[in-house]
Motif scaffolding. Structure first.
Motif, mmCIF file in Angstrom:
data_model
loop_
_atom_site.group_PDB
_atom_site.id
_atom_site.type_symbol
_atom_site.label_atom_id
_atom_site.label_comp_id
_atom_site.label_asym_id
_atom_site.label_seq_id
_atom_site.Cartn_x
_atom_site.Cartn_y
_atom_site.Cartn_z
ATOM 1 N N ILE A 90 0.844 -1.209 0.000
ATOM 2 C CA ILE A 90 0.000 0.000 0.000
ATOM 3 C C ILE A 90 0.870 1.246 0.000
ATOM 4 O O ILE A 90 0.638 2.181 -0.780
ATOM 5 N N THR A 91 1.884 1.264 0.852
ATOM 6 C CA THR A 91 2.787 2.416 0.921
ATOM 7 C C THR A 91 3.461 2.666 -0.424
ATOM 8 O O THR A 91 3.533 3.810 -0.894
ATOM 9 N N MET A 139 2.463 1.699 -3.489
ATOM 10 C CA MET A 139 1.511 2.118 -4.519
ATOM 11 C C MET A 139 1.084 3.572 -4.314
ATOM 12 O O MET A 139 0.967 4.332 -5.275
ATOM 13 N N ARG A 140 0.887 3.977 -3.086
ATOM 14 C CA ARG A 140 0.542 5.382 -2.806
ATOM 15 C C ARG A 140 1.689 6.302 -3.163
ATOM 16 O O ARG A 140 1.479 7.377 -3.715
ATOM 17 N N ALA A 141 2.906 5.914 -2.833
ATOM 18 C CA ALA A 141 4.075 6.745 -3.126
ATOM 19 C C ALA A 141 4.246 6.958 -4.627
ATOM 20 O O ALA A 141 4.662 8.038 -5.064
ATOM 21 N N HIS A 142 3.904 5.957 -5.414
ATOM 22 C CA HIS A 142 4.030 6.060 -6.874
ATOM 23 C C HIS A 142 2.795 6.689 -7.527
ATOM 24 O O HIS A 142 2.786 6.887 -8.743
ATOM 25 N N ARG A 143 1.785 6.939 -6.726
ATOM 26 C CA ARG A 143 0.549 7.576 -7.209
ATOM 27 C C ARG A 143 0.010 6.870 -8.454
ATOM 28 O O ARG A 143 -0.169 7.459 -9.513
#
Length: 77
Positions: free
Chosen positions: A62-63, A65-69
């Motif tokens: 999750i972290t 995927m969120r960081a890569h937007r």
């Protein structure tokens, strides 16, 4: 969203497939979705296999995927 579409690619490993078979299928599908204008965000630095198998890996996934937007998420069962 810019000119590049980012797809989160989450290949999985289930108990009915061997590790070798899961890695083979991961590579085949990765090759099929590698097209111009698409950036693939995978699980290669999440665990040694780069496969979603253990529940404890989910927070790191999750972290990442969120960081890569990412724009979309593809879970390969």
């Amino acid at each position: 969203m810019g000119d590049t579409i980012k797809i989160g690619y989450l290949p999985t490993r289930r108990s009915n497939f061997s590790l070798q078979e899961a890695l083979k299928l991961k590579a085949i599908l990765r090759e099929k979705i590698a097209i111009p204008g698409v950036e693939i965000v995978d699980l290669e630095n999440i665990n040694p296999e780069g496969l979603l198998l253990h529940e404890e890996d989910v927070p790191r996934v999750i972290t990442k995927m969120r960081a890569h937007r990412i724009d979309a998420l593809m879970i390969a069962l």
